[in-house]
Write an enzyme that holds these catalytic residues in place. Structure first.
Site, PDB file in Angstrom:
ATOM      1  N   LEU A  34     -32.971 -29.080 -10.119  1.00 32.89           N
ATOM      2  CA  LEU A  34     -33.108 -27.847  -9.928  1.00 32.89           C
ATOM      3  C   LEU A  34     -32.156 -26.810  -9.485  1.00 32.89           C
ATOM      4  CD1 LEU A  34     -32.335 -30.269  -6.085  1.00 32.89           C
ATOM      5  CD2 LEU A  34     -34.396 -29.411  -6.711  1.00 32.89           C
ATOM      6  N   TYR A 141     -38.772 -17.662 -25.789  1.00 30.53           N
ATOM      7  CA  TYR A 141     -39.591 -18.090 -24.632  1.00 30.53           C
ATOM      8  C   TYR A 141     -41.165 -19.056 -25.396  1.00 30.53           C
ATOM      9  CZ  TYR A 141     -42.675 -19.197 -20.836  1.00 30.53           C
ATOM     10  OH  TYR A 141     -43.996 -19.880 -19.924  1.00 30.53           O
ATOM     11  N   ARG A 220     -53.862  -7.772 -17.274  1.00 31.85           N
ATOM     12  CA  ARG A 220     -53.362  -9.120 -16.861  1.00 31.85           C
ATOM     13  C   ARG A 220     -54.549 -10.226 -16.296  1.00 31.85           C
ATOM     14  NH1 ARG A 220     -50.871  -7.074 -20.189  1.00 31.85           N
ATOM     15  NH2 ARG A 220     -48.451  -7.179 -20.704  1.00 31.85           N
ATOM     16  N   ARG A 281     -42.121  -1.924 -21.760  1.00 29.21           N
ATOM     17  CA  ARG A 281     -41.475  -2.345 -22.402  1.00 29.21           C
ATOM     18  C   ARG A 281     -41.878  -3.133 -23.334  1.00 29.21           C
ATOM     19  NH1 ARG A 281     -41.255  -6.219 -16.862  1.00 29.21           N
ATOM     20  NH2 ARG A 281     -43.573  -6.004 -17.133  1.00 29.21           N
ATOM     21  N   GLY A 283     -42.684  -5.108 -26.321  1.00 31.04           N
ATOM     22  CA  GLY A 283     -43.187  -6.182 -26.186  1.00 31.04           C
ATOM     23  C   GLY A 283     -44.419  -6.696 -24.645  1.00 31.04           C
TER      24      GLY A 283
HETATM   25  N1  LIG Z   1     -44.958 -18.744 -14.089  1.00 25.85           N
HETATM   26  C1  LIG Z   1     -45.955 -18.804 -14.790  1.00 25.85           C
HETATM   27  O1  LIG Z   1     -47.127 -17.039 -14.755  1.00 25.85           O
HETATM   28  C2  LIG Z   1     -45.730 -19.244 -16.352  1.00 25.85           C
HETATM   29  C3  LIG Z   1     -47.167 -19.057 -17.146  1.00 25.85           C
HETATM   30  C4  LIG Z   1     -47.645 -19.596 -18.271  1.00 25.85           C
HETATM   31  C5  LIG Z   1     -46.780 -21.072 -18.664  1.00 25.85           C
HETATM   32  N2  LIG Z   1     -45.944 -21.444 -17.350  1.00 25.85           N
HETATM   33  C6  LIG Z   1     -44.667 -22.356 -17.631  1.00 25.85           C
HETATM   34  O2  LIG Z   1     -44.951 -23.605 -16.610  1.00 25.85           O
HETATM   35  C7  LIG Z   1     -43.798 -24.673 -16.210  1.00 25.85           C
HETATM   36  C8  LIG Z   1     -44.156 -24.233 -14.354  1.00 25.85           C
HETATM   37  O3  LIG Z   1     -43.069 -22.597 -14.183  1.00 25.85           O
HETATM   38  P1  LIG Z   1     -43.364 -21.738 -12.764  1.00 25.85           P
HETATM   39  O4  LIG Z   1     -43.435 -20.803 -13.097  1.00 25.85           O
HETATM   40  O5  LIG Z   1     -43.269 -23.150 -12.287  1.00 25.85           O
HETATM   41  O6  LIG Z   1     -41.250 -22.262 -13.132  1.00 25.85           O
HETATM   42  P2  LIG Z   1     -40.152 -22.807 -12.246  1.00 25.85           P
HETATM   43  O7  LIG Z   1     -38.671 -22.003 -12.650  1.00 25.85           O
HETATM   44  O8  LIG Z   1     -40.742 -22.316 -10.571  1.00 25.85           O
HETATM   45  O9  LIG Z   1     -40.311 -24.186 -12.289  1.00 25.85           O
HETATM   46  C9  LIG Z   1     -39.444 -25.308 -13.752  1.00 25.85           C
HETATM   47  C10 LIG Z   1     -38.423 -26.015 -12.971  1.00 25.85           C
HETATM   48  O10 LIG Z   1     -38.576 -26.648 -14.282  1.00 25.85           O
HETATM   49  C11 LIG Z   1     -36.553 -27.587 -13.460  1.00 25.85           C
HETATM   50  N3  LIG Z   1     -36.468 -27.518 -14.713  1.00 25.85           N
HETATM   51  C12 LIG Z   1     -36.306 -25.963 -15.523  1.00 25.85           C
HETATM   52  N4  LIG Z   1     -34.987 -26.820 -16.903  1.00 25.85           N
HETATM   53  C13 LIG Z   1     -35.533 -28.840 -16.629  1.00 25.85           C
HETATM   54  C14 LIG Z   1     -34.545 -29.420 -17.087  1.00 25.85           C
HETATM   55  N5  LIG Z   1     -33.991 -29.201 -18.652  1.00 25.85           N
HETATM   56  N6  LIG Z   1     -35.110 -30.559 -16.579  1.00 25.85           N
HETATM   57  C15 LIG Z   1     -34.761 -30.758 -15.502  1.00 25.85           C
HETATM   58  N7  LIG Z   1     -35.853 -29.829 -14.311  1.00 25.85           N
HETATM   59  C16 LIG Z   1     -36.005 -28.915 -15.394  1.00 25.85           C
HETATM   60  C17 LIG Z   1     -36.516 -26.065 -12.429  1.00 25.85           C
HETATM   61  O11 LIG Z   1     -35.612 -26.814 -12.140  1.00 25.85           O
HETATM   62  C18 LIG Z   1     -38.058 -25.904 -11.882  1.00 25.85           C
HETATM   63  O12 LIG Z   1     -38.143 -26.607 -10.869  1.00 25.85           O
HETATM   64  C19 LIG Z   1     -42.891 -23.862 -17.211  1.00 25.85           C
HETATM   65  O13 LIG Z   1     -42.197 -24.392 -18.472  1.00 25.85           O
HETATM   66  C20 LIG Z   1     -43.374 -22.884 -18.007  1.00 25.85           C
HETATM   67  O14 LIG Z   1     -42.868 -22.109 -18.890  1.00 25.85           O
HETATM   68  C21 LIG Z   1     -45.936 -20.796 -16.415  1.00 25.85           C
END
Ligand SMILES: NC(=O)c1ccc[n+]([C@@H]2O[C@H](COP(=O)([O-])OP(=O)(O)OC[C@H]3O[C@@H](n4cnc5c(N)ncnc54)[C@H](O)[C@@H]3O)[C@@H](O)[C@H]2O)c1
Length: 346
Positions: A34, A141, A220, A281, A283
């Site tokens: 969370l 990242y 994008r 920006r 990158g």
């Molecule tokens: N949102 C995007 O556009 C996007 C694009 C490419 C990849 N991703 C990948 O998708 C995944 C989800 O992204 P999102 O946008 O839903 O992000 P988000 O931050 O909404 O969800 C990530 C969740 O993981 C939880 N969390 C983080 N580190 C943790 C840990 N070590 N242990 C337990 N819980 C943990 C957070 O509380 C959160 O609920 C991520 O791995 C992100 O890298 C997202």
């Protein structure tokens, strides 16, 4: 039907996958610390509040719920923050993932769907980007995600893991049914920010209008979160049916510019999007979009909701109905210090 552990399941994309898994008849357990997620996003689903690093808690959860497969969303994802806090990002995203893999190996859980990203490619040498494009992340990242991807074949050889890594392009939109949304603090994604601007909640900042694109703003590939959830279900099914491990792009292949996003938001919300122009920006490539042929051919995936109109309409509905997110206080109940970066998430 499988019994699936969803790490990061209380977050944006994870919660939509949880909903889709439940609708398809799978049994779901969420593990989330969370730090960004919301318990309100997974009503009625068992939620273990723990970090992926907590091998004992993860092992206990895998064993108690007799888990067959893991969908691993848990990560931090703010690109700019990863540049100023690489230590935090490596520890959270890489150490956390390796701990999860260790717990899975110890409990004999062999199927993994991993959330990767187009950030593993870095500056594109060619577009559309296919899976064989060189991997050269330009920020911590992207490196953390690539590090985990590179560990997976080794775990596969040694411990019998089978995996699918899904490299999402820009996740966007929210539950077409209106029950789930995107609630990040701070919000770093352009579509919710543009919708908020149209709703009178501040101005949007546009970074650069002198790119070599038709209208000068960045292009994008936006993929609807419901289509992402569907990709996860297909990946899970392929693992269950003995399909090969591998990595897939998840994108539509049809890019939209920042100007097109603004125009679409204005047309759908019926209000102007106030915006200011900033410099490019570092990158930020001019264009990033996927060659999605592999996932279409091998997993039969095709986007159903990823038109810009659907994405903006669904985002607008949820944000208009939830002006302060899930709990009325943003996601600031987590324990992680935030830097307030506004760099693009990928
Ligand atoms: N949102 C995007 O556009 C996007 C694009 C490419 C990849 N991703 C990948 O998708 C995944 C989800 O992204 P999102 O946008 O839903 O992000 P988000 O931050 O909404 O969800 C990530 C969740 O993981 C939880 N969390 C983080 N580190 C943790 C840990 N070590 N242990 C337990 N819980 C943990 C957070 O509380 C959160 O609920 C991520 O791995 C992100 O890298 C997202």
């Amino acid at each position: 039907m499988s019994r699936v552990l969803v790490t990061g399941g209380a977050g944006y994309i994870g919660s939509h996958a949880v909903q889709a898994l439940g609708a398809a008849g799978h049994t779901v357990v969420v593990l989330d610390d969370l730090s960004q997620g919301h318990a309100e996003a997974v009503p009625g689903v068992p939620l273990v509040r723990a970090r992926t690093h907590d091998v004992d808690a993860v092992r206990r959860t895998l064993a108690e719920h007799r888990i067959d497969a893991v969908m691993h969303f848990a990560a931090w994802l703010a690109v700019g923050e990863s540049v100023t806090d690489p230590s935090g990002y490596y520890h959270n995203n890489v150490t956390g993932s390796l701990s999860l893999l260790d717990a899975m190996a110890a409990e004999g859980v062999r199927h993994l769907v991993f959330s990767s990203t187009c950030a593993v490619y870095g500056e594109p040498e060619r577009t559309p980007i296919d899976e064989d494009h060189p991997k050269a992340p330009i920020n911590a990242y992207g490196e953390t995600k690539l590090s985990v991807e590179r560990a997976l074949p080794h775990y596969a050889r040694a411990y019998g893991l089978r995996f699918v890594a899904l490299r999402y392009f820009n996740a966007a939109g929210c539950d077409p049914g209106g029950t789930l949304g995107e609630d990040h603090d701070p919000e770093i994604h352009i579509i919710p920010r543009a919708v908020d601007a149209a709703l009178g909640r501040g101005a949007l900042r546009v970074f650069g209008d002198d790119y070599p694109t038709p209208d000068g703003t960045c292009l994008r590939d936006y993929v609807h979160v419901a289509d992402l959830a569907d990709a996860h279900l297909r990946a899970l099914a392929s693992l269950e049916q003995g399909g090969e491990s591998g990595a897939y792009n998840v994108g539509t292949g049809t890019p939209y510019s920042v100007r097109q996003v603004i125009d679409t938001v204005e047309a759908i919300v019926g209000q102007k999007v106030p915006w200011t122009l900033g410099p490019r920006r570092e990158g930020d490539p001019a264009a990033l979009f996927a060659d999605g042929a592999r996932i279409r051919a091998r997993l039969g995936w095709a986007p159903q909701h990823s038109s810009l109109t659907d994405i903006v309409t669904h985002t607008w509905r949820w944000r208009a109905a939830h002006p302060r997110g899930y709990d009325g206080a943003g996601a600031a109940h987590g324990s992680r210090p935030r830097t307030g970066s506004t760099a693009p998430a990928r």
